[in-house]
Every structure is written in C-alpha cells, then in structure tokens.
Design an enzyme around this catalytic site. Structure first.
Site, mmCIF file in Angstrom:
data_model
loop_
_atom_site.group_PDB
_atom_site.id
_atom_site.type_symbol
_atom_site.label_atom_id
_atom_site.label_comp_id
_atom_site.label_asym_id
_atom_site.label_seq_id
_atom_site.Cartn_x
_atom_site.Cartn_y
_atom_site.Cartn_z
ATOM 1 C CE LYS A 119 -3.788 -2.112 1.427
ATOM 2 N NZ LYS A 119 -5.626 -1.213 1.691
ATOM 3 C CE LYS A 200 -6.413 -8.194 -1.268
ATOM 4 N NZ LYS A 200 -7.568 -8.595 -0.566
ATOM 5 C CE LYS A 203 -13.058 -3.742 1.857
ATOM 6 N NZ LYS A 203 -13.370 -2.783 3.330
HETATM 7 P P1 ATP Z 1 -8.577 -3.556 0.497
HETATM 8 O O1 ATP Z 1 -8.784 -3.754 -0.976
HETATM 9 O O2 ATP Z 1 -9.326 -2.094 0.633
HETATM 10 O O3 ATP Z 1 -7.449 -3.899 1.177
HETATM 11 P P2 ATP Z 1 -10.189 -5.634 0.602
HETATM 12 O O4 ATP Z 1 -11.035 -6.360 -0.525
HETATM 13 O O5 ATP Z 1 -8.923 -6.809 0.918
HETATM 14 O O6 ATP Z 1 -9.945 -4.373 0.886
HETATM 15 P P3 ATP Z 1 -10.286 -6.106 3.474
HETATM 16 O O7 ATP Z 1 -11.490 -5.374 4.006
HETATM 17 O O8 ATP Z 1 -8.965 -5.835 3.892
HETATM 18 O O9 ATP Z 1 -11.047 -6.114 2.212
HETATM 19 O O10 ATP Z 1 -10.532 -7.757 3.823
HETATM 20 C C1 ATP Z 1 -12.241 -7.976 4.848
HETATM 21 C C2 ATP Z 1 -11.828 -9.505 5.037
HETATM 22 O O11 ATP Z 1 -12.376 -9.822 3.912
HETATM 23 C C3 ATP Z 1 -10.568 -9.601 5.854
HETATM 24 O O12 ATP Z 1 -10.674 -10.381 6.605
HETATM 25 C C4 ATP Z 1 -9.623 -10.366 4.791
HETATM 26 O O13 ATP Z 1 -8.970 -11.063 4.640
HETATM 27 C C5 ATP Z 1 -11.245 -10.894 3.793
HETATM 28 N N1 ATP Z 1 -10.566 -10.977 1.841
HETATM 29 C C6 ATP Z 1 -10.220 -9.787 1.391
HETATM 30 N N2 ATP Z 1 -10.052 -10.030 0.485
HETATM 31 C C7 ATP Z 1 -10.293 -10.571 0.023
HETATM 32 C C8 ATP Z 1 -10.855 -12.637 -0.934
HETATM 33 N N3 ATP Z 1 -9.591 -12.091 -1.819
HETATM 34 N N4 ATP Z 1 -10.720 -13.420 -0.629
HETATM 35 C C9 ATP Z 1 -10.832 -13.884 0.257
HETATM 36 N N5 ATP Z 1 -10.911 -13.179 1.570
HETATM 37 C C10 ATP Z 1 -10.789 -11.835 1.065
#
Ligand code: ATP
Ligand code: LTN
Length: 335
Positions: A119, A200, A203
């Site tokens: 990040k 991955k 968001k």
């Molecule tokens: P960002 O991109 O802003 O970091 P993110 O999509 O990774 O957001 P988080 O808010 O960081 O989402 O994650 C919330 C929860 O969802 C955490 O437990 C994280 O491990 C899980 N998670 C996030 N992305 C995935 C994914 N692609 N597959 C499975 N679990 C996920």
C-alpha cells in the site's frame, strides 16, 4: 453448581472503505456466520482503520459507509441477537490500547508487513497510520481476550503479528493478553480478481470486471462473470486448470456447497461458457437474499442505531476491563 465453560471468543472486522465483494463474503463473513452459535462473537466495523485510506477523508461518506457495512453484516446473516456488532470508533479503548502497544512494538516488525509495503508503494502520500495499522488491529483483537480471528488469507500475517505483540507485552509486563489464533477457510481464503486471476479480489482495485460486489445488480453480476478471464483451452480438473478457471470453480464450490470434483466432472468436455452461465445462477442465489435483507435494514435506520448502540455498550464493558488490566500492568495511572 458447576458453571458452563466459557465459549471461545471470536473477534473480526472489515474496514468501511470501498464496497464489500464476494471475496470478503466468502473469506470472512461466511466464516463468521457459521460460528455464531458455537462461539462468543464480536464483529466490528473498523472505521478508525478506514482513515488510513486517502479516499476516506470525506466525513459524510465515511459515516454512510460505516452504517452500510453494519447493515451488510446483518444482511449476510450476522444476527445481532447472536453476535455483538459495533463501530470501532465508538469504543475509545481501541485507540487507547493502540497507543500503549505502539510503544512496545518494534518498528522493524511493522516494516516487514507485506500489506504496508504494497500500500505504501501504491500511494504517494502515506500517513504514519498506515504503518501503525496492524498495531491498531492488534489492539482490536487483544481488547476482547480473543481466542480466534476468522479472516481471509491476506490477513494471516497481521494476526500473527498481533500474537507476537501480545507475547512481547506479556513478557515485559506479566501475563496480560490472551494469544489469538487466525482461522481461514480451506477453500475460498483468497478469491482472485475476475479480470486478473493472479491478484486477490480487492475493494481498492478499480476496473469494472474486477469484483462481484454484494450489492451489484443481477445484470452487473452476470457481466462480470461472463467476462471473467479464463484461457483458450477447456481444462476443468482443478489442479491442472488455469488460475481463472480455478477461481471460478472455487467460487462455485464455496457458494453451492458442491465439491470441486463434482463441478469439474459436470463441465468436462464442454466450454467455459457453460460453467460461467451456471455460476451466474449460483452467485445470484447467494446475493438475492442479501440484497433483500439489506434493503430491509436501510429502510429502518432506527433499528440499525439500536443494534449499534447495544453492540457498543457490550463491547465497551469487555474492552474497558482488558484495557485497565493492560494499563495497570504497564504502570500507567496511580493504582
Ligand atoms: P482493500 O483492498 O481495501 O485492502 P479488501 O478487499 O482486502 O480491501 P478488507 O477490508 O481488507 O478487504 O478485508 C476484509 C476481510 O475480507 C478480511 O478478513 C480479508 O482477509 C477478507 N478478504 C479480503 N479480500 C479477500 C479475498 N479476495 N478473498 C478472501 N478473503 C478476502
Ligand atoms: N485489517 C483487516 C481489518 C481489521 C481486522 C481487525 C480483522 C481491523 N481490525 C481485527 C480482524 C481482526 C482487513 O481486513 N483489512
């Protein structure tokens, strides 16, 4: 009279940034839902963490996102009668313990975090909160004497760090914190982007075909799945398949409950279009009830406030006693 043994304590959270996607749903929220009765569950909307995301310097939008996320937790089946749901910033002990732990956490541990590295590399102006982000996360977890933290694969390093932070504090100041463990799904711990299945689903990633968001319309869901990147072949055996096909089979598997073997056999010898078409229905069957329940919660903001007030009250009680224990052990205050 003998007392019932204490249920194992669970804590987890999601940041109110961006929109919840099926990666979050599968990796985190389905795990939460499945342990509501067997564990003492506390689920938090981590709005203090969201301040580390530059786009969130918009008070109105952040407040709206926090409410939206709490309503989505419930729409995904996190029943507030069986779990504590609250906003992180409404329990001040999180920020207080985070400061104490910031002082006991070696800087070198934070510089090793892969999420910080990626990040920080992707943003020009990075606040120091981004570096301290995992310390606040450790405070979230340790404040509740948490045993288990259900998350997606990408958060495992942060939970291990929380455990190390707890161990170090216990070593310096005597037994204070419970050492937490992460819990990840066997399948679906890392759902990949539909447009780029080697990264991955996230968001913060942009691009229309990247993710399936929980509140997407059926039309958008269909478009994202039908456009998902696969390959030119027709290999459905999971271990031999390309990353894009493996990702689609994984989503199918976790949402339908069918095994990957059964799914692969069904489509063997056919084109990927058939798998995608059926996957649209499988995803729709999961998302339609979530959309409907979400609409119900947003129609009744007073009920959402009641849930979040009650959640914060309960969380405050638990958190305050652990915070006092930590402060007392560290020599803070007069007694
Ligand atoms: P960002 O991109 O802003 O970091 P993110 O999509 O990774 O957001 P988080 O808010 O960081 O989402 O994650 C919330 C929860 O969802 C955490 O437990 C994280 O491990 C899980 N998670 C996030 N992305 C995935 C994914 N692609 N597959 C499975 N679990 C996920
Ligand atoms: N960093 C997590 C969100 C988070 C969290 C927590 C998860 C903040 N505090 C405590 C589990 C336990 C993420 O998913 N990005």
């Amino acid at each position: 009279m003998s007392q019932a043994p204490r249920k194992s304590r669970v804590f987890s959270g999601v940041q109110p940034s961006g929109s919840l996607h099926i990666g979050n749903y599968v990796g985190a929220l389905t795990q939460w839902r499945d342990i509501l009765d067997s564990h003492d569950c506390i689920f938090c909307v981590v709005d203090l963490h969201a301040l580390t995301v530059p786009e969130n310097v918009d008070p109105k939008a952040l407040r709206a996102k926090s409410r939206e996320l709490a309503a989505l937790y419930m729409a995904c089946g996190i029943d507030p009668e069986r779990a504590t749901i609250f906003l992180q910033s409404e329990v001040t002990a999180h920020a207080e313990l985070a400061w104490v732990l910031t002082c006991t956490t070696p800087l070198s541990w934070l510089h090793k975090m892969t999420q910080f590295k990626s990040k920080a590399a992707a943003n020009e102006a990075v606040g120091s909160g981004l570096l301290c982000y995992p310390v606040l996360q450790a405070a979230d977890i340790l404040l509740y004497d948490t045993d288990v933290v259900p998350v997606g694969d990408d958060q495992v390093q942060h939970i291990e760090l929380a455990r190390n932070i707890a161990s170090r504090f216990n070593h310096l100041f005597g037994e204070t914190f419970v050492l937490p463990k992460h819990k990840v799904r066997q399948a679906g711990a890392r759902i990949m982007g539909l447009d780029e299945p080697t990264a991955k689903m996230s968001k913060s990633a942009s691009g229309t075909g990247h993710a399936i968001y929980l509140l997407d319309s059926p039309k958008r869901v269909k478009k994202a799945i039908m456009r998902a990147k696969t390959d030119l072949g027709c290999e459905f055996r999971f271990d031999e398949a390309s990353p894009g096909v493996r990702n689609l089979i994984t989503i199918y598997e976790v949402l339908s409950g069918e095994s990957r073997e059964v799914i692969s056999e069904r489509y063997e010898g056919r084109g990927y279009g058939y798998l995608k078409k059926d996957l649209v229905d499988v995803v729709e069957a999961s998302l339609a009830p979530i959309r409907a329940a979400y609409a119900g919660y947003t129609d009744d903001p007073a009920e959402l406030d009641r849930v979040l007030d009650a959640g914060a009250d309960r969380a405050r009680g638990v958190a305050q006693s652990v915070l006092s224990r930590a402060m007392r052990n560290a020599g803070l205050g007069r007694r």
